[in-house]
Design a protein around this motif. Structure first.
Motif, PDB file in Angstrom:
ATOM      1  N   ILE A   2       0.626  -0.526  -0.206  1.00  0.00           N
ATOM      2  CA  ILE A   2      -0.361   0.199   0.180  1.00  0.00           C
ATOM      3  C   ILE A   2       0.702   1.083  -0.030  1.00  0.00           C
ATOM      4  CG2 ILE A   2       0.224   0.434   2.825  1.00  0.00           C
ATOM      5  CD1 ILE A   2      -3.066   0.763   1.609  1.00  0.00           C
ATOM      6  N   GLU A   3       0.598   2.398  -0.518  1.00  0.00           N
ATOM      7  CA  GLU A   3       1.139   3.390  -1.024  1.00  0.00           C
ATOM      8  C   GLU A   3       2.248   3.158  -1.708  1.00  0.00           C
ATOM      9  OE1 GLU A   3       1.734   5.546   2.572  1.00  0.00           O
ATOM     10  OE2 GLU A   3       0.000   6.143   3.113  1.00  0.00           O
ATOM     11  N   GLY A   4       2.856   2.345  -2.354  1.00  0.00           N
ATOM     12  CA  GLY A   4       3.854   1.890  -3.708  1.00  0.00           C
ATOM     13  C   GLY A   4       3.319   2.629  -5.084  1.00  0.00           C
ATOM     14  N   MET A   5       4.458   2.494  -5.777  1.00  0.00           N
ATOM     15  CA  MET A   5       4.068   2.788  -7.103  1.00  0.00           C
ATOM     16  C   MET A   5       3.912   2.173  -7.915  1.00  0.00           C
ATOM     17  SD  MET A   5       5.957   5.155  -9.821  1.00  0.00           S
ATOM     18  CE  MET A   5       6.249   6.965  -9.359  1.00  0.00           C
TER      19      MET A   5
ATOM     20  N   ASP B 229      -9.243  11.463 -11.639  1.00  0.00           N
ATOM     21  CA  ASP B 229      -8.136  10.832 -10.639  1.00  0.00           C
ATOM     22  C   ASP B 229      -7.317  11.354 -11.170  1.00  0.00           C
ATOM     23  OD1 ASP B 229      -7.198   9.436  -8.493  1.00  0.00           O
ATOM     24  OD2 ASP B 229      -7.809   7.998  -9.384  1.00  0.00           O
ATOM     25  N   GLU B 230      -6.387  12.593  -9.776  1.00  0.00           N
ATOM     26  CA  GLU B 230      -5.210  13.116 -10.081  1.00  0.00           C
ATOM     27  C   GLU B 230      -3.994  11.969  -9.694  1.00  0.00           C
ATOM     28  OE1 GLU B 230      -5.031  16.331  -7.722  1.00  0.00           O
ATOM     29  OE2 GLU B 230      -6.652  17.578  -8.556  1.00  0.00           O
ATOM     30  N   ASN B 231      -4.243  10.539  -9.346  1.00  0.00           N
ATOM     31  CA  ASN B 231      -3.201   9.990  -8.736  1.00  0.00           C
ATOM     32  C   ASN B 231      -2.443   8.813  -9.381  1.00  0.00           C
ATOM     33  OD1 ASN B 231      -1.895   8.481  -6.961  1.00  0.00           O
ATOM     34  ND2 ASN B 231      -3.106   6.954  -6.576  1.00  0.00           N
TER      35      ASN B 231
ATOM     36  N   ARG C 296       0.729   6.020  -8.875  1.00  0.00           N
ATOM     37  CA  ARG C 296       1.160   7.135  -8.236  1.00  0.00           C
ATOM     38  C   ARG C 296       1.825   6.346  -6.698  1.00  0.00           C
ATOM     39  NH1 ARG C 296      -0.664  11.005 -10.617  1.00  0.00           N
ATOM     40  NH2 ARG C 296       1.164  12.149 -12.171  1.00  0.00           N
ATOM     41  N   GLN C 297       1.090   6.291  -5.764  1.00  0.00           N
ATOM     42  CA  GLN C 297       0.579   5.413  -5.008  1.00  0.00           C
ATOM     43  C   GLN C 297      -0.517   5.031  -4.479  1.00  0.00           C
ATOM     44  OE1 GLN C 297       0.069   9.218  -1.755  1.00  0.00           O
ATOM     45  NE2 GLN C 297       2.126   8.740  -0.854  1.00  0.00           N
ATOM     46  N   ALA C 298      -0.491   3.356  -4.256  1.00  0.00           N
ATOM     47  CA  ALA C 298      -1.505   2.454  -4.698  1.00  0.00           C
ATOM     48  C   ALA C 298      -2.313   2.384  -2.959  1.00  0.00           C
ATOM     49  CB  ALA C 298      -0.578   1.254  -4.506  1.00  0.00           C
ATOM     50  N   ARG C 299      -3.189   2.639  -3.404  1.00  0.00           N
ATOM     51  CA  ARG C 299      -4.216   2.156  -2.613  1.00  0.00           C
ATOM     52  C   ARG C 299      -4.671   0.339  -3.172  1.00  0.00           C
ATOM     53  NH1 ARG C 299      -6.367   7.199  -5.712  1.00  0.00           N
ATOM     54  NH2 ARG C 299      -6.596   5.734  -7.290  1.00  0.00           N
ATOM     55  N   LEU C 300      -5.499   0.605  -1.574  1.00  0.00           N
ATOM     56  CA  LEU C 300      -6.383  -0.597  -1.640  1.00  0.00           C
ATOM     57  C   LEU C 300      -7.248  -1.140  -2.473  1.00  0.00           C
ATOM     58  CD1 LEU C 300      -6.714  -1.541   2.269  1.00  0.00           C
ATOM     59  CD2 LEU C 300      -5.981  -3.088   0.760  1.00  0.00           C
TER      60      LEU C 300
END
Length: 922
Positions: A141-144, A174-176, A188-192
């Motif tokens: 989690i939170e990895g790219m 989605d800016e991510n 950019r930041q992995a979420r569940l």
């Protein structure tokens, strides 16, 4: 194909100038693509234009292939000319030039010519296969997350879009997420919520292509919660333990994330202050005599003072008495003169009374000794006078019997029986065994620290001059016992737990098994001991063969427990020690503890090369070096190195229970009328019982009754062994041996001499061939077991009682696939299924839970195939029952499969389905 008119002259490059302007193009031909076999149309429009012709690939297009249309521009009054041509797929394919197929317009006016832009014509296509498909990833989690996609080759170039779970991804929302970088998808930041199946879509004017789906799993590694507060000490008095715990919930592991490393429970020893009752100190010196002719002395309750709620001292803290010894003055006379006459007369009475009592006591003692000697010399039976029963429990009961005795074998026999005496109380003496018992056999040498007790309910007749010999109609060896019990019916009992006899027992000082193992693995068993070694498939390198041994140290073990620690099972060696395995092997060691973590702290120890013993781990400890699974009667250990191991237990409370097996053996003595009973209380492990059976076989002993389980508590209370209900007119027991007591320490710590009770019975006549009695074994303030003995003392009539729950003496080693309950192909499918992280926790952690493996999961997380190690542990636990049904049903409960009626034991299956069938198994 476009070409000039061969039968006419070439078109002029220019027309003679005339007043006006140069042509101006209102529409020029565009680049075009031929889709499949459909031709394309190129158009050109100019003003003012007298003529317009197309030129393709440097050659003029034939005038007949042009379609012209002329109009007048109303605003300027100039002529507008529009020309179009068709270009076919065949024309483009037949062109072989250095450039793409191209065409341009040339327009004429009175002032000259103008040329349009060149328009290229290409055949459109899109290949089927992507040059690079996106690949699945597992990211924390939170990895790219970066998913690469290279679309198929095509003309025009394909446009790419991404799908998540079949829904288009809009990076603008989605800016991510970024999809602009060379067709790649970047999170950019992995979420569940980013977990899912991602697909790359490529499309142009010809076709639309779809890549392989890539599964993205966003996992969460487990994190420990805070420690709880230490619990209260579990012992109200003395040494105990307290613990604290934490859970792997901060956060909990998700989607196959790593389980927390370290211990989930910590234990420390604690000591609760015990209540201390107060005790008086010594009296002080007497005080100075007061005017009242008294002096005082005092004491205080300080030796020790009461503490922690203990009781206060009982009695007076102050004491006074006359201090003049009768010399105080009363009415001007000394006090001793006033009372001298009374004192003298009282002293004479006391003197005479004492002399009379002494004479009476001597007379009673002499009479008692005389009666005792007369009874012994006349009848030679076990009549014990009350004067000899020092420490006896009850008195004698005398009854006069005038009619026939109900204990006679045949009521028609009427011996001269006038008086009978019944002794019914347990009598315990501190005397050693009598000389007759001690000299019969080395088996009956006095045992150290044993108290001998008499505890019997036999009848002794005082009116018979000789020992009775009965010749009535009753068969020899029978006796009245209420409802007669039939002999020779022992085989009708349930003896499923005992299926092996004495003849197969080894008598060597070390039990040892050796076999040659290869890459396929196998199982090594020390027969009838409960000790086994499981070498998994692949633990030994391919094209290698190792000679592996498994041994048990008998008799004296080299383990020296420290303090309150005790040895709970055999000392087991496996090796050679220098070998290393690729995957953990499973070592099974039986134990005798009633494994309750509130009462026992159990440790695994290993012997070093220097001969010292070091602790490997506690059974309750969380570690990744090895794994211990404690079952009720055995401990299964996953290890990576061979060596010598032992299980050590430390009792935490007095309620700790050591399980003992009580067994009774018997054999005829050298004297044909005597029969010896030997009672053993050994650890409830097959190897401990095998040592007893081995010794008895050498001495001609026979197991008389199925052994029973005794729960021996660590409460420091001793063990009593009694022989009861002996037929009074057929058998008698040697004096002072009917009850024997064994100290607690000898039973609790075990002994190299497991014989705890030896009894010698004597027949009145050789015609008696049957023995029926009870052997009672009980711990004071604890558990009790009664063994009912019914046996024939003759070898030809005796029925063998067989034993040992699982006869594995014929198969000490099993090599390759036949050593495992689960077929190798099924095992591979299970590992492939559960080693891969899945949604909703359907992975190896669930497999462990369904197999009752709930602690120290971090050990399995460090293995290359956690499922394979779990199945190895299952194989070790089920080496005898092979309960494949329970495993199949556990797999079904996880939700991997549907219950079908097919037989999964077949190794060739269409797909890896696991069925639940009570008939066919796995």
């Amino acid at each position: 194909s476009p070409a000039g008119n061969d039968n006419s002259e070439a078109l002029p490059e220019s027309i003679p100038s005339a007043p006006g302007t140069l042509p101006h193009f209102l529409e020029e031909p565009d680049d075009s693509y031929i889709i499949k076999s459909n031709p394309i149309v190129l158009r050109c429009r100019a003003v003012p234009a007298m003529q317009i012709f197309f030129k393709c690939n440097g050659e003029w297009v034939h005038q007949n292939e042009h379609v012209s249309h002329e109009s007048l521009d109303e605003a300027t009054g100039l002529k507008v000319r529009e020309v179009s041509i068709n270009v076919t797929r065949q024309q483009v394919e037949d062109f072989h030039g250095p450039e793409d197929y191209w065409c341009q317009c040339v327009a004429w006016s009175h002032l000259g010519t103008s040329k349009s832009r060149k328009a290229s014509v290409r055949i459109a296509y899109l290949r089927k296969n992507f040059e690079q498909d996106p690949q699945g990833k597992e990211v924390p989690i939170e990895g790219m997350i970066v998913l690469h996609c290279r679309p198929p080759e095509g003309v025009p170039a394909a446009e790419v879009e991404w799908l998540k779970n079949e829904e288009p991804i809009d990076s603008n929302l989605d800016e991510n997420i970024d999809t602009r970088a060379d067709h790649n998808l970047i999170i950019r930041q992995a979420r569940l919520s980013d977990s899912g199946n991602y697909t790359c879509m490529a499309a142009n004017i010809v076709a639309r292509r779809r890549s392989l789906s890539a599964t993205v799993v966003v996992y969460v590694n487990g994190g420990w919660s805070s420690w709880t507060e230490w619990s209260n000490c579990n012992a109200r008095c003395g040494r105990g333990w307290q613990k604290r715990s934490r859970t792997c919930t901060n956060p909990a592991p998700l989607n196959g994330g790593a389980f927390c490393e370290g211990m989930s429970v910590q234990k420390i020893t604690c000591t609760s202050l015990c209540p201390v009752d107060g005790s008086w100190e010594v009296w002080s010196e007497w005080s100075v005599c007061s005017p009242e002719c008294e002096h005082l002395r005092v004491r205080e309750c300080i030796a020790p003072p009461p503490r922690n709620g203990g009781k206060h001292c009982e009695g007076l803290s102050q004491e006074s008495e006359n201090c003049t010894e009768g010399l105080c003055i009363q009415d001007k006379k000394p006090l001793h003169e006033i009372k001298s006459q009374n004192v003298a007369s009282g002293s004479d009475i006391a003197l005479y009374s004492g002399l009379g009592a002494a004479l009476l006591a001597v007379a009673v003692l002499a009479l008692g000794v005389t009666l005792y000697r007369r009874s012994q010399s006349e009848y030679g039976v076990d009549v014990i006078d009350s004067s000899a029963l020092t420490g006896g429990f009850q008195t004698f009961n005398f009854k006069t019997v005038r009619q026939g005795n109900s204990l006679l074998l045949n009521s028609s026999l009427q011996p001269d029986l006038t008086v009978s005496r019944t002794y019914s109380g347990p009598i315990c003496l501190q005397d050693p065994l009598d000389k007759e018992l001690m000299t019969e056999s080395s088996l009956f040498t006095p045992l150290s620290d044993i108290k001998v007790k008499v505890q019997s309910s036999f009848m002794v007749s005082l009116g018979v001059t000789d020992r009775a010999e009965f010749h009535g109609k009753a068969p020899p060896g029978t006796f009245p016992h209420g409802t007669p019990r039939a002999f020779g019916t022992l085989q009708a009992r349930n003896k499923a737990m005992y299926i092996h006899n004495l003849s197969s027992i080894s008598t060597s000082s070390e039990l040892r098994t050796t076999a040659l193992f290869g890459h396929l693995g196998g199982r090594l068993v020390v027969p009838n001991t409960g000790v086994s070694l499981l070498i998994p498939h692949g633990a030994i390198p391919e094209e290698s063969s190792w000679e592996i041994y498994l041994a048990i140290t008998q008799k004296e073990s080299s383990v020296e427990p420290e303090g309150p620690e005790v040895l709970l099972g055999p000392e087991v060696s496996c090796g050679p020690p220098e070998l290393g395995v690729n995957t953990p092997f499973a070592l099974t060691i039986p134990h005798c503890a009633h494994a309750d973590p509130q009462h026992w702290s159990i440790h695994l120890k290993r012997r070093t090369q220097q001969g010292q013993w070091e602790e490997v781990m506690s059974v309750e400890e969380e570690t990744t070096s090895c794994y211990c699974l404690l079952d009720p009667y055995a401990c299964h250990i996953l290890l990576n190195s061979f060596g010598t191991y032992a299980l050590i237990g430390e009792p935490i409370s007095d309620c700790a229970v050591r399980q003992l097996k009580v067994a009774v053996f018997g054999c005829l003595s050298c004297n044909s009328l005597d029969y010896n009973l030997r009672v053993y209380c050994v650890d409830n492990t097959p190897c401990a019982f095998q040592e007893v059976v081995s010794d008895e076989r050498l001495q001609g002993g026979q197991l008389l009754e199925e052994p029973k389980l005794l729960h021996f508590k660590g409460n420091t209370c001793s063990l009593q062994i009694s022989v009861l209900d002996i037929p009074p007119f057929l058998w008698r027991i040697k004096p002072f041996t009917a009850c024997q007591e064994v100290p607690f320490s000898r039973v609790w710590r075990g002994s190299p001499r497991p014989l705890l009770g030896a009894f010698s019975l004597e027949r009145f006549t050789p015609a008696t061939t049957q023995l029926c009695c009870k052997v009672c074994v009980r711990q004071l303030q604890g558990h009790e077991q009664v063994l009912h003995i019914q046996t024939s003392i003759l070898e030809t009539e005796r029925e063998n009682i067989t034993f040992f729950a699982h006869d594995d003496s014929n198969f000490p080693a099993q090599l390759g696939p036949k050593a495992f309950k689960i077929p190798h192909s099924i095992r591979q499918r299970i590992c492939a299924t559960f080693d891969t992280p899945g949604a909703k926790g359907k992975d190896w952690q669930m497999l462990a839970q369904k197999n009752s493996i709930s602690r120290n999961l971090s050990y399995f997380a460090t293995q290359s195939s956690p499922s394979a190690v779990i199945l190895d542990l299952w194989e070790a636990r089920h080496q005898h029952d092979g309960d494949l049904d329970s495993l199949a049903c556990a797999l079904e409960e996880i939700g991997r499969t549907h219950c079908k009626a097919s037989d999964v034991a077949e190794t060739e299956l269409e797909e890896p389905d696991f069925t639940c069938s009570r008939q066919n198994g796995l």
